[in-house]
Enzyme design. Sequence first.
Site, PDB file in Angstrom:
ATOM      1  N   LYS A  72       0.810  -1.230   0.000  1.00  0.00           N
ATOM      2  CA  LYS A  72       0.000   0.000   0.000  1.00  0.00           C
ATOM      3  C   LYS A  72       0.843   1.279   0.000  1.00  0.00           C
ATOM      4  O   LYS A  72       0.513   2.240  -0.688  1.00  0.00           O
ATOM      5  CB  LYS A  72      -0.940   0.015   1.212  1.00  0.00           C
ATOM      6  N   ASP A 112      -9.792   2.802   2.753  1.00  0.00           N
ATOM      7  CA  ASP A 112      -9.806   2.088   4.043  1.00  0.00           C
ATOM      8  C   ASP A 112     -10.425   2.929   5.161  1.00  0.00           C
ATOM      9  O   ASP A 112     -11.238   2.435   5.946  1.00  0.00           O
ATOM     10  CB  ASP A 112      -8.379   1.698   4.467  1.00  0.00           C
TER      11      ASP A 112
END
Length: 284
Positions: A72, A112
């Site tokens: 990420k 997220d």
Amino acid sequence: MSSGAPPSARYAVIGNPISHSRSPLIHAAFAAQTGASIEYGTLLAPLDGFAASVERFIAEGGAGLNVTLPFKEQACDWVQQRGGSISARALAAGAVNTLRFDAGEVLGDNTDGAGLVRDLELRHGIALRGMRVVLLGAGGAARGAAQALLARGVAALLIANRTPARARQLVTALADQRASAIEWHGIGAAGAQLLLQATSAAFTGGALELPAGVFAGQPFCYDMTYAPRSTAFLDQARQAGCRRGADGLGMLVEQAAESFLLWRGVRPQTEPVYRSLREQLDGA
Ligand code: ATR
């Protein structure tokens, strides 16, 4: 000869390891629900081969990727180096979990935090604005959660980490007067209305060793990881008398829905997908 049907748009989740990922199931359910013609698979990238794997996927006509561990942060750097655009929330988190490829343009986003906030507020009825929150952990996952919680208007964000210096570093990086670092042994006395578990202990196999009294009087404990029926953290919380809690399965479904929205322009309904995943996981 062409069948006449438009080709399916291709998506995948890229990570290492990746075979355990539930994202293909979730996105297949969203596609069925919204009538979208998509293929969604898994893409295992070598640990030193993230950029090459993404470039190949783009060259083959891929429309978008979800990015998971351990890529990420790297994805965030890659988008910027490639001259793509990056959303403010991804930049703030220093991590990208969603890539969109559109006519040569690359967009990096991070869903997220929004997924966490939606799960807490809409599924579990937690009104974050004005709340006093204790966050356990100071790594990448904690940083993303911290950004989202501050953006949502929590009154105080108290960050506790096994290695205190990292909690202090995160507070400095957040540069928000509502965020402060507290000692690991001070968690129980912090007066939190929400205790949020954002360490990677469950993935690394190490036990999350918490000081005594952490769960005393905690109104709600949330674990950003998930497991069949319960997690070790939630078991501990329940045994210590915390009556309300939830794991991160809902967050997983919500962040996926945010990605789907970015790619397809339609917000899928998450509740039926969450319920079916819950049954599958808990029945395992
Ligand atoms: P991630 O991106 O998943 O957050 P990370 O950046 O490596 O991963 O950060 C891991 C976090 O989990 C850190 O806060 C780490 O604490 P330390 O800074 O003290 O290492 C925390 N963590 C991992 N295993 C842990 C354990 N067994 N007990 C307590 N904290 C743990």
